[in-house]
Design a protein around this motif. Sequence first.
Motif, PDB file in Angstrom:
ATOM      1  N   GLY A  37      -8.059  31.822 -13.510  1.00 11.54           N
ATOM      2  CA  GLY A  37      -7.203  31.544 -14.656  1.00 11.54           C
ATOM      3  C   GLY A  37      -7.688  32.291 -15.886  1.00 11.54           C
ATOM      4  O   GLY A  37      -8.896  32.422 -16.107  1.00 11.54           O
ATOM      5  N   VAL A  39      -7.025  32.284 -20.076  1.00 12.94           N
ATOM      6  CA  VAL A  39      -6.392  31.548 -21.167  1.00 12.94           C
ATOM      7  C   VAL A  39      -6.823  32.137 -22.507  1.00 12.94           C
ATOM      8  O   VAL A  39      -7.798  32.876 -22.613  1.00 12.94           O
ATOM      9  CB  VAL A  39      -6.758  30.043 -21.120  1.00 12.94           C
ATOM     10  CG1 VAL A  39      -6.249  29.401 -19.846  1.00 12.94           C
ATOM     11  CG2 VAL A  39      -8.263  29.838 -21.257  1.00 12.94           C
ATOM     12  N   LYS A  46      -4.503  38.898 -22.975  1.00  9.52           N
ATOM     13  CA  LYS A  46      -4.312  38.410 -21.604  1.00  9.52           C
ATOM     14  C   LYS A  46      -3.331  39.287 -20.820  1.00  9.52           C
ATOM     15  O   LYS A  46      -3.657  39.770 -19.736  1.00  9.52           O
ATOM     16  CB  LYS A  46      -3.796  36.963 -21.623  1.00  9.52           C
ATOM     17  CG  LYS A  46      -4.670  35.972 -22.364  1.00  9.52           C
ATOM     18  CD  LYS A  46      -4.170  34.549 -22.218  1.00  9.52           C
ATOM     19  CE  LYS A  46      -2.744  34.348 -22.695  1.00  9.52           C
ATOM     20  NZ  LYS A  46      -2.555  34.600 -24.129  1.00  9.52           N
ATOM     21  N   GLU A 175       2.077  34.213 -17.078  1.00 15.48           N
ATOM     22  CA  GLU A 175       2.744  33.025 -17.622  1.00 15.48           C
ATOM     23  C   GLU A 175       4.039  32.688 -16.885  1.00 15.48           C
ATOM     24  O   GLU A 175       5.108  32.586 -17.499  1.00 15.48           O
ATOM     25  CB  GLU A 175       3.015  33.219 -19.114  1.00 15.48           C
ATOM     26  CG  GLU A 175       1.750  33.434 -19.938  1.00 15.48           C
ATOM     27  CD  GLU A 175       2.012  33.393 -21.429  1.00 15.48           C
ATOM     28  OE1 GLU A 175       2.731  32.485 -21.858  1.00 15.48           O
ATOM     29  OE2 GLU A 175       1.493  34.262 -22.139  1.00 15.48           O
ATOM     30  N   SER A 178       5.988  29.452 -18.291  1.00 10.59           N
ATOM     31  CA  SER A 178       6.149  29.245 -19.738  1.00 10.59           C
ATOM     32  C   SER A 178       7.530  28.732 -20.122  1.00 10.59           C
ATOM     33  O   SER A 178       7.672  28.047 -21.135  1.00 10.59           O
ATOM     34  CB  SER A 178       5.855  30.554 -20.487  1.00 10.59           C
ATOM     35  OG  SER A 178       6.727  31.582 -20.057  1.00 10.59           O
ATOM     36  N   THR A 207      -2.074  32.193 -18.661  1.00  8.94           N
ATOM     37  CA  THR A 207      -1.299  31.077 -19.198  1.00  8.94           C
ATOM     38  C   THR A 207      -1.850  30.622 -20.540  1.00  8.94           C
ATOM     39  O   THR A 207      -2.990  30.930 -20.904  1.00  8.94           O
ATOM     40  CB  THR A 207      -1.303  29.887 -18.214  1.00  8.94           C
ATOM     41  OG1 THR A 207      -0.487  28.837 -18.709  1.00  8.94           O
ATOM     42  CG2 THR A 207      -2.716  29.363 -18.023  1.00  8.94           C
ATOM     43  N   HIS A 208      -1.022  29.884 -21.289  1.00  8.95           N
ATOM     44  CA  HIS A 208      -1.472  29.172 -22.493  1.00  8.95           C
ATOM     45  C   HIS A 208      -1.817  27.721 -22.172  1.00  8.95           C
ATOM     46  O   HIS A 208      -2.389  27.030 -23.000  1.00  8.95           O
ATOM     47  CB  HIS A 208      -0.366  29.166 -23.561  1.00  8.95           C
ATOM     48  CG  HIS A 208      -0.143  30.502 -24.209  1.00  8.95           C
ATOM     49  ND1 HIS A 208      -0.971  30.996 -25.179  1.00  8.95           N
ATOM     50  CD2 HIS A 208       0.816  31.426 -24.029  1.00  8.95           C
ATOM     51  CE1 HIS A 208      -0.532  32.177 -25.578  1.00  8.95           C
ATOM     52  NE2 HIS A 208       0.550  32.459 -24.888  1.00  8.95           N
ATOM     53  N   ASP A 209      -1.430  27.282 -20.991  1.00  7.05           N
ATOM     54  CA  ASP A 209      -1.509  25.870 -20.653  1.00  7.05           C
ATOM     55  C   ASP A 209      -2.862  25.525 -20.034  1.00  7.05           C
ATOM     56  O   ASP A 209      -3.125  25.809 -18.855  1.00  7.05           O
ATOM     57  CB  ASP A 209      -0.374  25.513 -19.684  1.00  7.05           C
ATOM     58  CG  ASP A 209      -0.160  24.014 -19.562  1.00  7.05           C
ATOM     59  OD1 ASP A 209      -1.160  23.280 -19.585  1.00  7.05           O
ATOM     60  OD2 ASP A 209       1.004  23.601 -19.446  1.00  7.05           O
ATOM     61  N   MET A 210      -3.729  24.899 -20.829  1.00  4.07           N
ATOM     62  CA  MET A 210      -5.063  24.557 -20.349  1.00  4.07           C
ATOM     63  C   MET A 210      -5.010  23.511 -19.230  1.00  4.07           C
ATOM     64  O   MET A 210      -5.855  23.502 -18.339  1.00  4.07           O
ATOM     65  CB  MET A 210      -5.907  24.033 -21.504  1.00  4.07           C
ATOM     66  CG  MET A 210      -6.128  25.024 -22.632  1.00  4.07           C
ATOM     67  SD  MET A 210      -7.201  26.384 -22.142  1.00  4.07           S
ATOM     68  CE  MET A 210      -8.810  25.586 -22.202  1.00  4.07           C
ATOM     69  N   VAL A 213      -4.484  25.258 -15.692  1.00  6.91           N
ATOM     70  CA  VAL A 213      -5.646  25.919 -15.099  1.00  6.91           C
ATOM     71  C   VAL A 213      -6.738  24.919 -14.746  1.00  6.91           C
ATOM     72  O   VAL A 213      -7.532  25.139 -13.824  1.00  6.91           O
ATOM     73  CB  VAL A 213      -6.211  27.028 -16.017  1.00  6.91           C
ATOM     74  CG1 VAL A 213      -5.254  28.194 -16.124  1.00  6.91           C
ATOM     75  CG2 VAL A 213      -6.557  26.497 -17.386  1.00  6.91           C
ATOM     76  N   LEU A 220     -12.489  30.381 -14.570  1.00  9.46           N
ATOM     77  CA  LEU A 220     -11.719  30.501 -15.804  1.00  9.46           C
ATOM     78  C   LEU A 220     -12.298  31.598 -16.681  1.00  9.46           C
ATOM     79  O   LEU A 220     -13.519  31.744 -16.783  1.00  9.46           O
ATOM     80  CB  LEU A 220     -11.752  29.167 -16.554  1.00  9.46           C
ATOM     81  CG  LEU A 220     -10.850  29.012 -17.774  1.00  9.46           C
ATOM     82  CD1 LEU A 220      -9.379  29.117 -17.375  1.00  9.46           C
ATOM     83  CD2 LEU A 220     -11.109  27.669 -18.453  1.00  9.46           C
ATOM     84  N   VAL A 222     -11.901  32.706 -20.670  1.00  6.01           N
ATOM     85  CA  VAL A 222     -11.371  32.385 -21.996  1.00  6.01           C
ATOM     86  C   VAL A 222     -11.476  33.641 -22.841  1.00  6.01           C
ATOM     87  O   VAL A 222     -12.577  34.177 -23.042  1.00  6.01           O
ATOM     88  CB  VAL A 222     -12.161  31.236 -22.657  1.00  6.01           C
ATOM     89  CG1 VAL A 222     -11.582  30.925 -24.034  1.00  6.01           C
ATOM     90  CG2 VAL A 222     -12.136  29.991 -21.775  1.00  6.01           C
TER      91      VAL A 222
END
Length: 320
Positions: A37, A39, A46, A175, A178, A207-210, A213, A220, A222
């Motif tokens: 993932g 993020v 990203k 994404e 999204s 993705t933006h969605d923590m 993931v 991960l 970041v």
Amino acid sequence: MPLLDVQDLTIEYGTARGAVTALDEVSLQVEAGEFLGIVGESGCGKSTLLFGVAQLLSPPAAVTGGSVRFDGRELVGASVRDLNALRWSRISVVMQSAMNALSPVKTVGSQYRDVLRAHRYDGDWPSRSREVLELVGVDPVHLSSYPHQLSGGMRQRAMIAMALLFTPDLILMDEPTSALDVVAQRSLMVQIKELQRELGFAVVFVTHDMSLVSHFSDRLVVMYGGQIAETGPTRAVFDTPRHPYSAGLLDAFPSIRGSRVRLTGIPGAPPDLASPPPGCRFAPRCPSSSDICAEGRPPLYRIDPVQVRCVLHAPKEVSA
């Protein structure tokens, strides 16, 4: 040897203000069958990283340094012929917006046929098209449908089915959830994870969605300001975030368990990559910053089992 090995990848965009380094010496590895993932806030690099891996960048973007090796083969500088032979057959991409990625004037089935013909598929293309749609839970009757006749979730599934036409080794997803509601998001992610276990492909998921993931990724990354801020096993990053930015991201979304807590978020705005701050790029927004943060770009320090780009974790000098 990892399936995907990215080393010091640097990507710049040409602008009226000069070259902007959107990706700054990023390195990562993906093993076969792994779910990685990625993020970070909008503009952190990203999608640029994903497109750099697939070598889908177009001017004014350009790779200016580093390497991308897939299964031991260098992709940076490879010929269009060699790249086309890899794409879809061994590396597939699921674009961010299926409504924009799919042609609005062609049926889903005709777009699958174009992909199969482009790679000289010698089997029964209607049967293969029906097979991959069934894999993602869509009735094959929709092969004759146009994208606008499908719901958002069905369009995303149709894109994932297209990515599976040749059962690739690596799928890059930008994404893909999204535009979906939370119920459709979870349903789609469960299906992706089940397909991954069944077929054995690796996934790089942006993705933006923590929360997504946290449930589905093995490792991960970041990202912040075109750099990796922290990377490691997903549970290790979530349970004990070492970088102040990682901690800020985790504090910015609610938990469904435990007592209610006030969401703090991250003050300020991401850096202007045309003129980034000296030293640590997160320092202007960091609650733990000090004068040393502006003295130089911190490297990624290894604090097993993670790596973190923060001077708070620099090895302490041992006095004689």
